[in-house]
Scaffold this motif. Structure first.
Motif, PDB file in Angstrom:
ATOM      1  N   SER A  23      15.643  31.299   0.207  1.00  0.00           N
ATOM      2  CA  SER A  23      14.634  32.161  -0.424  1.00  0.00           C
ATOM      3  C   SER A  23      13.658  32.721   0.605  1.00  0.00           C
ATOM      4  O   SER A  23      13.230  33.875   0.499  1.00  0.00           O
ATOM      5  CB  SER A  23      13.889  31.415  -1.533  1.00  0.00           C
ATOM      6  OG  SER A  23      13.010  30.450  -1.002  1.00  0.00           O
ATOM      7  N   LEU A 114       6.089  30.944   3.728  1.00  0.00           N
ATOM      8  CA  LEU A 114       5.994  29.548   3.300  1.00  0.00           C
ATOM      9  C   LEU A 114       4.535  29.123   3.193  1.00  0.00           C
ATOM     10  O   LEU A 114       4.155  28.411   2.256  1.00  0.00           O
ATOM     11  CB  LEU A 114       6.755  28.631   4.253  1.00  0.00           C
ATOM     12  CG  LEU A 114       6.784  27.157   3.876  1.00  0.00           C
ATOM     13  CD1 LEU A 114       7.364  26.940   2.490  1.00  0.00           C
ATOM     14  CD2 LEU A 114       7.565  26.365   4.917  1.00  0.00           C
ATOM     15  N   GLU A 116       2.034  30.983   2.403  1.00  0.00           N
ATOM     16  CA  GLU A 116       1.529  31.546   1.141  1.00  0.00           C
ATOM     17  C   GLU A 116       1.963  30.696  -0.043  1.00  0.00           C
ATOM     18  O   GLU A 116       1.169  30.407  -0.941  1.00  0.00           O
ATOM     19  CB  GLU A 116       2.032  32.979   0.967  1.00  0.00           C
ATOM     20  CG  GLU A 116       1.429  33.979   1.927  1.00  0.00           C
ATOM     21  CD  GLU A 116       2.122  35.338   1.863  1.00  0.00           C
ATOM     22  OE1 GLU A 116       2.920  35.580   0.935  1.00  0.00           O
ATOM     23  OE2 GLU A 116       1.869  36.150   2.778  1.00  0.00           O
ATOM     24  N   ARG A 117       3.231  30.304  -0.040  1.00  0.00           N
ATOM     25  CA  ARG A 117       3.741  29.485  -1.147  1.00  0.00           C
ATOM     26  C   ARG A 117       3.066  28.117  -1.178  1.00  0.00           C
ATOM     27  O   ARG A 117       2.733  27.594  -2.243  1.00  0.00           O
ATOM     28  CB  ARG A 117       5.253  29.315  -1.036  1.00  0.00           C
ATOM     29  CG  ARG A 117       6.010  30.599  -1.313  1.00  0.00           C
ATOM     30  CD  ARG A 117       7.486  30.370  -1.228  1.00  0.00           C
ATOM     31  NE  ARG A 117       8.227  31.607  -1.412  1.00  0.00           N
ATOM     32  CZ  ARG A 117       9.545  31.673  -1.375  1.00  0.00           C
ATOM     33  NH1 ARG A 117      10.273  30.595  -1.167  1.00  0.00           N
ATOM     34  NH2 ARG A 117      10.147  32.833  -1.544  1.00  0.00           N
ATOM     35  N   GLU A 120      -0.373  27.766  -2.769  1.00  0.00           N
ATOM     36  CA  GLU A 120      -0.409  27.734  -4.228  1.00  0.00           C
ATOM     37  C   GLU A 120      -0.208  26.328  -4.788  1.00  0.00           C
ATOM     38  O   GLU A 120      -0.401  26.110  -5.984  1.00  0.00           O
ATOM     39  CB  GLU A 120       0.652  28.688  -4.786  1.00  0.00           C
ATOM     40  CG  GLU A 120       0.386  30.138  -4.429  1.00  0.00           C
ATOM     41  CD  GLU A 120       1.537  31.060  -4.797  1.00  0.00           C
ATOM     42  OE1 GLU A 120       2.523  30.581  -5.407  1.00  0.00           O
ATOM     43  OE2 GLU A 120       1.444  32.246  -4.464  1.00  0.00           O
TER      44      GLU A 120
END
Length: 146
Positions: A23, A114, A116-117, A120
């Motif tokens: 991804s 990564l 950024e992910r 969260e």
């Protein structure tokens, strides 16, 4: 608490890691490389010039596959072959400046995504990931940790 890991649990981790990497690679706006090509560039970046046989060992592929991958990377200017100073009959594969820039661009793009992910996630989950990094590195390359 179980003391052994089942094959099913190990498979779930393999699938999750593959999905994560895939991804990131699909979403990162960078030059598209096949996984083995990326691995070869990464190994050359981390360990410097090497012979095809060593590339095959480090990339966990056959020597014919390593030769094919190096040939494709060479045709795009990401690597070049040079005579081996230690053995005039042999050649070594060297990462070119374009290859170095490509691997850095890919790594930074994927790392940025990564990051950024991960931002969260809850702080507790982020800390779990941080503490798992040395373990994942060890699992990825147990030979380097001996």
């Amino acid at each position: 608490m179980p003391t052994t890991v089942t094959n099913h649990e190990a498979l779930q981790l393999v699938v999750a890691v593959h999905r994560l990497v895939r991804s990131l690679r699909q979403a990162a706006p960078a030059r598209r490389l096949q996984p083995t090509q990326l691995l070869v560039l990464s190994e050359l970046s981390a360990h410097g010039p090497m012979r095809i046989g060593e590339i095959a060992v480090r990339a966990l592929c056959s020597q014919p596959t390593a030769t094919t991958v190096v040939t494709s990377l060479e045709s795009t200017g990401l690597v070049r072959r040079e005579p081996d100073a230690a053995d005039g009959r042999a050649t070594i594969v060297v990462l070119t400046e374009v290859g170095r820039e490509t691997i850095l661009s890919l790594a930074h793009g994927e790392a940025e995504l990564l990051s950024e992910r991960m931002s969260e996630l809850s702080s507790e989950d982020r800390e779990h990931l941080r503490s798992a990094m040395p373990i994942l590195r060890h699992l990825a390359d147990p030979q380097e940790n001996k």
